[in-house]
Write an enzyme that holds these catalytic residues in place. Structure first.
Site, short mmCIF file in Angstrom:
data_model
loop_
_atom_site.label_atom_id
_atom_site.label_comp_id
_atom_site.label_asym_id
_atom_site.label_seq_id
_atom_site.Cartn_x
_atom_site.Cartn_y
_atom_site.Cartn_z
N GLY A 1 10.72 -24.35 55.80
CA GLY A 1 10.74 -23.41 54.67
C GLY A 1 10.66 -24.15 53.34
O GLY A 1 11.23 -23.73 52.33
N ASP B 1 6.28 -25.56 56.31
CA ASP B 1 6.48 -24.14 55.98
C ASP B 1 5.46 -23.36 56.82
O ASP B 1 4.48 -23.92 57.33
CB ASP B 1 6.23 -23.90 54.48
CG ASP B 1 6.88 -22.59 53.99
OD1 ASP B 1 7.92 -22.67 53.31
OD2 ASP B 1 6.33 -21.51 54.28
N ILE B 2 5.64 -22.06 56.91
CA ILE B 2 4.66 -21.22 57.60
C ILE B 2 3.44 -21.03 56.71
O ILE B 2 2.35 -20.70 57.18
CB ILE B 2 5.29 -19.87 58.02
CG1 ILE B 2 4.46 -19.20 59.11
CG2 ILE B 2 5.50 -18.96 56.84
CD1 ILE B 2 5.16 -18.03 59.76
N ARG B 3 3.62 -21.22 55.39
CA ARG B 3 2.51 -21.13 54.44
C ARG B 3 1.90 -22.51 54.25
O ARG B 3 2.54 -23.52 54.52
CB ARG B 3 3.01 -20.60 53.08
CG ARG B 3 3.51 -19.18 53.15
CD ARG B 3 3.93 -18.69 51.78
NE ARG B 3 5.23 -19.19 51.36
CZ ARG B 3 5.58 -19.41 50.11
NH1 ARG B 3 4.71 -19.22 49.13
NH2 ARG B 3 6.79 -19.84 49.80
N TYR C 1 20.97 -9.31 57.11
CA TYR C 1 20.86 -10.68 56.58
C TYR C 1 22.23 -11.39 56.64
O TYR C 1 22.33 -12.52 57.11
CB TYR C 1 20.35 -10.61 55.14
CG TYR C 1 20.39 -11.92 54.39
CD1 TYR C 1 19.49 -12.95 54.71
CD2 TYR C 1 21.32 -12.15 53.37
CE1 TYR C 1 19.53 -14.16 54.01
CE2 TYR C 1 21.35 -13.35 52.69
CZ TYR C 1 20.46 -14.35 53.01
OH TYR C 1 20.49 -15.55 52.32
N LYS D 1 23.74 -14.75 58.89
CA LYS D 1 24.39 -15.93 58.31
C LYS D 1 25.75 -16.19 58.98
O LYS D 1 26.16 -17.33 59.13
CB LYS D 1 24.55 -15.76 56.80
CG LYS D 1 23.21 -15.75 56.05
CD LYS D 1 22.49 -17.08 56.22
CE LYS D 1 21.13 -17.10 55.57
NZ LYS D 1 20.40 -18.35 55.80
N LEU E 1 8.45 -24.58 51.06
CA LEU E 1 7.74 -24.07 49.88
C LEU E 1 8.53 -23.00 49.13
O LEU E 1 8.06 -22.45 48.15
CB LEU E 1 6.37 -23.51 50.29
CG LEU E 1 5.39 -24.53 50.86
CD1 LEU E 1 4.11 -23.83 51.31
CD2 LEU E 1 5.06 -25.62 49.84
N GLY E 2 9.75 -22.72 49.59
CA GLY E 2 10.53 -21.67 48.96
C GLY E 2 11.26 -22.13 47.71
O GLY E 2 11.04 -23.24 47.21
N GLN E 3 12.14 -21.24 47.22
CA GLN E 3 12.84 -21.52 45.96
C GLN E 3 13.67 -22.80 46.07
O GLN E 3 13.65 -23.63 45.16
CB GLN E 3 13.74 -20.33 45.59
CG GLN E 3 14.32 -20.44 44.18
CD GLN E 3 15.44 -19.44 43.89
OE1 GLN E 3 15.89 -18.72 44.77
NE2 GLN E 3 15.88 -19.43 42.66
P1 NAD Z 1 12.64 -18.54 50.06
O1 NAD Z 1 12.34 -17.19 50.57
O2 NAD Z 1 12.29 -18.87 48.66
O3 NAD Z 1 11.94 -19.62 51.01
C1 NAD Z 1 11.92 -19.48 52.42
C2 NAD Z 1 10.67 -20.17 52.93
O4 NAD Z 1 10.65 -19.99 54.34
C3 NAD Z 1 9.38 -19.59 52.37
O5 NAD Z 1 8.60 -20.61 51.77
C4 NAD Z 1 8.67 -18.99 53.58
O6 NAD Z 1 7.27 -19.15 53.55
C5 NAD Z 1 9.29 -19.79 54.71
N1 NAD Z 1 9.26 -19.11 56.01
C6 NAD Z 1 9.42 -17.78 56.26
N2 NAD Z 1 9.28 -17.56 57.57
C7 NAD Z 1 9.03 -18.75 58.17
C8 NAD Z 1 8.79 -19.17 59.50
N3 NAD Z 1 8.77 -18.28 60.52
N4 NAD Z 1 8.59 -20.48 59.74
C9 NAD Z 1 8.61 -21.36 58.73
N5 NAD Z 1 8.80 -21.04 57.44
C10 NAD Z 1 9.02 -19.74 57.17
O7 NAD Z 1 14.18 -18.82 50.35
P2 NAD Z 1 15.15 -19.85 49.61
O8 NAD Z 1 15.73 -19.15 48.45
O9 NAD Z 1 14.50 -21.16 49.42
O10 NAD Z 1 16.30 -19.92 50.70
C11 NAD Z 1 16.38 -20.95 51.66
C12 NAD Z 1 17.65 -20.74 52.48
O11 NAD Z 1 18.79 -20.66 51.61
C13 NAD Z 1 17.67 -19.45 53.30
O12 NAD Z 1 18.37 -19.68 54.50
C14 NAD Z 1 18.48 -18.50 52.44
O13 NAD Z 1 19.10 -17.50 53.20
C15 NAD Z 1 19.48 -19.45 51.83
N6 NAD Z 1 20.07 -18.93 50.59
C16 NAD Z 1 19.32 -18.81 49.45
C17 NAD Z 1 19.89 -18.30 48.30
C18 NAD Z 1 19.13 -18.13 47.02
O14 NAD Z 1 19.64 -17.53 46.05
N7 NAD Z 1 17.89 -18.63 46.93
C19 NAD Z 1 21.25 -17.94 48.30
C20 NAD Z 1 21.98 -18.05 49.49
C21 NAD Z 1 21.38 -18.57 50.61
N1 SER Z 2 20.50 -14.93 46.93
C1 SER Z 2 20.48 -14.45 48.27
C2 SER Z 2 20.02 -13.04 48.35
O1 SER Z 2 20.17 -12.34 47.37
C3 SER Z 2 21.90 -14.51 48.83
O2 SER Z 2 21.85 -15.11 50.05
O3 SER Z 2 19.53 -12.66 49.36
#
Ligand code: NAD
Ligand code: SER
Length: 306
Positions: A14, A40-42, A139, A143, A16-18
């Site tokens: 994952g 990433d999947i993308r 969700y 977790k 490419l995510g945030q």
């Molecule tokens: P995001 O959605 O920005 O990134 C997730 C990435 O996973 C994406 O780039 C997506 O393309 C990739 N993805 C989706 N399905 C996939 C698959 N089947 N195989 C491979 N890649 C796949 O999420 P994020 O904000 O970067 O969060 C990352 C982790 O942190 C997650 O577990 C999320 O629950 C956790 N989290 C995030 C936040 C937040 O505020 N950003 C807060 C609490 C927890």
């Molecule tokens: N920031 C995340 C959401 O809103 C919390 O895990 O889903």
């Protein structure tokens, strides 16, 4: 330049995510570019395709590339997840189980994030580390399962209950706390934002720099130093209402306006705590945040203006 090399290579799912966008950068700075495999999947430059639903592919990659540390970020977040609960369960739980199996195969350590979404309406508004976990969202339930797997999987697996994360390098990925990122883009581009939660909504938040530092600091602590809370540490950044966020942005942009039109995400936000009690993370690995609300706003506005 001398690099802090792990004994093998590092895998990020994952990526490419945030969070991944900034964690990969930080890990490459720490271990060297070649030591970190971003997936990433993308598709994107510098990132391999890996779907976490493909158990055999993960296993092959982990063994062939001699991966000894995995940061598993692939998931669906709360807002996207509640629209498609079955897919959310598959990606967040089955995907994690697949990654755990590969980690076991190569004796790799695993970081897998948890979230403030593990808490439900019965939790005190200032959430303790140890409290019954009764989330209302699918969700959040995924977790809670992740935290349990950290205790039962038999591998070195750690996580943090991240608050809502605020950053400017990549868009927020479909969560309830996305308003605290979108508001900056809208303030600068349009001078106005229509927020999908009420003005008095207060949630735990954190600047991405603090979250990345926390992640790396936690992974650097000897396993023996960590307790049963290791699957999901509470860590606090700062808590504020949307109204307070608006007023802090208005220090930079006095004409900025915000209106409020709550949707289903209000219910998810209302089921989560306002604040986080992080005494266990402070005691076990010395957690300390650096960014308060005004400093986050200053950083966001300055960097987005560039
Ligand atoms: P995001 O959605 O920005 O990134 C997730 C990435 O996973 C994406 O780039 C997506 O393309 C990739 N993805 C989706 N399905 C996939 C698959 N089947 N195989 C491979 N890649 C796949 O999420 P994020 O904000 O970067 O969060 C990352 C982790 O942190 C997650 O577990 C999320 O629950 C956790 N989290 C995030 C936040 C937040 O505020 N950003 C807060 C609490 C927890
Ligand atoms: N920031 C995340 C959401 O809103 C919390 O895990 O889903």
């Amino acid at each position: 330049m001398s690099m802090d090399l792990p004994s093998g290579r590092v895998l990020v799912t994952g990526a490419l995510g945030q969070i991944g966008t900034e964690l990969v950068e930080a890990l490459r700075k720490k271990h060297g570019h070649e030591a970190v495999i971003a997936t990433d999947i993308r598709k994107a430059e510098g990132c391999q395709i890996l779907n976490v639903m493909e158990k055999e592919e993960i296993n092959t990659l982990v063994v062939e590339e001699q991966i000894t540390e995995i940061y598993h970020l692939a998931a669906l977040l709360s807002a996207t997840g509640e629209k498609n609960p079955e897919l959310c369960w598959d990606i967040n739980v089955t995907g994690l189980e697949n990654v755990i199996a590969a980690a076991k195969e190569n004796n790799a350590r695993l970081f897998s994030p948890s979230s403030i979404a593990v808490f439900g309406p019965d939790c005190p508004k200032r959430a303790p580390q140890i409290t019954p976990l009764n989330p209302t969202t699918v969700y959040g339930k995924t977790k809670v399962v992740g935290e349990k797997l950290a205790r039962t999987s038999g591998i070195d697996m750690r996580g943090i209950r991240y608050p809502g994360l605020i950053s400017y390098k990549a868009p927020a990925g479909g969560g309830t706390t996305d308003y605290a990122v979108e508001i900056f883009h809208n303030a600068l581009e349009n001078g106005h934002y229509e927020c999908f939660v009420r003005e008095d909504t207060k949630l735990p938040m954190m600047y991405m720099d603090d979250a990345i530092r926390a992640t790396i600091e936690l992974m650097d602590i000897p396993f023996e130093q960590l307790s049963e809370s290791r699957g999901g540490y509470n860590i606090s950044g700062c808590s504020f209402t949307v109204g307070e966020l608006v007023r802090s942005i208005q220090r930079h942009l006095p004409d900025f306006t915000c209106t409020f039109n709550p949707d289903i995400r209000q219910q998810y936000a209302d089921s989560w705590p306002d604040e986080i009690e992080d005494d266990i993370a402070v005691k076990e690995w010395g957690w300390k945040p650096k960014f308060n609300l005004d400093r986050i706003v200053d950083e966001m506005i300055t960097n987005l203006k560039k």
